[in-house]
Design an enzyme around this catalytic site. Structure first.
Site, PDB file in Angstrom:
ATOM      1  N   GLY A  35       0.790  -1.227   0.000  1.00 46.09           N
ATOM      2  CA  GLY A  35       0.000   0.000   0.000  1.00 46.09           C
ATOM      3  C   GLY A  35       0.820   1.274   0.000  1.00 46.09           C
ATOM      4  N   HIS A  36       2.158   1.161   0.013  1.00 43.25           N
ATOM      5  CA  HIS A  36       3.013   2.364   0.135  1.00 43.25           C
ATOM      6  C   HIS A  36       4.159   2.315  -0.868  1.00 43.25           C
ATOM      7  CE1 HIS A  36       5.538   5.439   2.224  1.00 43.25           C
ATOM      8  NE2 HIS A  36       4.367   5.881   2.601  1.00 43.25           N
ATOM      9  N   PHE A  37       4.035   2.583  -2.019  1.00 42.02           N
ATOM     10  CA  PHE A  37       2.856   2.861  -2.834  1.00 42.02           C
ATOM     11  C   PHE A  37       2.801   1.807  -3.920  1.00 42.02           C
ATOM     12  CE2 PHE A  37       4.344   6.894  -1.080  1.00 42.02           C
ATOM     13  CZ  PHE A  37       3.213   7.341  -0.439  1.00 42.02           C
TER      14      PHE A  37
ATOM     15  N   VAL B 113       7.861   2.596  -1.743  1.00 38.64           N
ATOM     16  CA  VAL B 113       8.789   3.417  -0.967  1.00 38.64           C
ATOM     17  C   VAL B 113       8.690   2.982   0.492  1.00 38.64           C
ATOM     18  CG1 VAL B 113       9.279   5.766  -0.174  1.00 38.64           C
ATOM     19  CG2 VAL B 113       8.543   5.400  -2.528  1.00 38.64           C
TER      20      VAL B 113
END
Length: 155
Positions: A53-55, A60
């Site tokens: 989810g990041h990203f 990252v």
């Protein structure tokens, strides 16, 4: 005559820190100079759960996890100096002057450097920085506390 640097493998790290996957963020200690400094390694893998989810289109490593990796490295320096047992609690107590200078991505090796600054009772202060390929990724001043025997722990 130079002294062989003190190193720690993942088994010793697991003995010293209470953290476990997925929040254990130190893979190896490369050097320890007791009472002074520590240099550790975090291999950043695409398999880390936060990358979902990041990203999704440009993974990252979250800055807060870089800071947590530095705090865990500081804990290792502390625990190699101070006697402790399974009831000893180590808390991240504060952070000052945190700055992020470079994105950390899957495939990077994050080198974690922590230098002991001073100790006042149960509060330890450190200067810390993380780098990738010799380039500064993040830096901060950290404060941590060591509580023996579970004093002050939530009951």
């Amino acid at each position: 005559m130079s002294q062989t640097p003190i190193t720690l493998d993942i088994h010793k790290i697991l003995d010293l820190l209470p953290h476990r996957y997925p929040i254990l963020l130190v893979d190896r200690v490369l050097e320890i100079e007791p009472h002074t400094r520590i240099k550790a390694l975090k291999n950043v893998s695409i398999n880390e759960p936060y990358f979902q989810g990041h990203f999704p289109k440009r993974p990252v490593m979250p800055g807060v996890l870089i800071l947590e990796a530095l705090a865990q490295t500081a804990a290792l320096l502390t625990f190699t100096e101070e006697r402790h047992d399974e009831n000893t609690l180590y808390y991240f107590a504060g952070i000052d002057d945190a700055r992020f200078k470079r994105v950390v991505e899957p495939g990077d090796q994050l080198i974690l450097n922590v230098t002991f600054e001073r100790r006042m009772r149960h509060i330890w202060k450190f200067k810390a920085h993380a780098e990738v390929d010799g380039v500064l990724a993040a830096e901060a001043n950290l404060m941590c506390t060591v509580i023996q025997g579970g004093e002050g722990a939530a009951k």
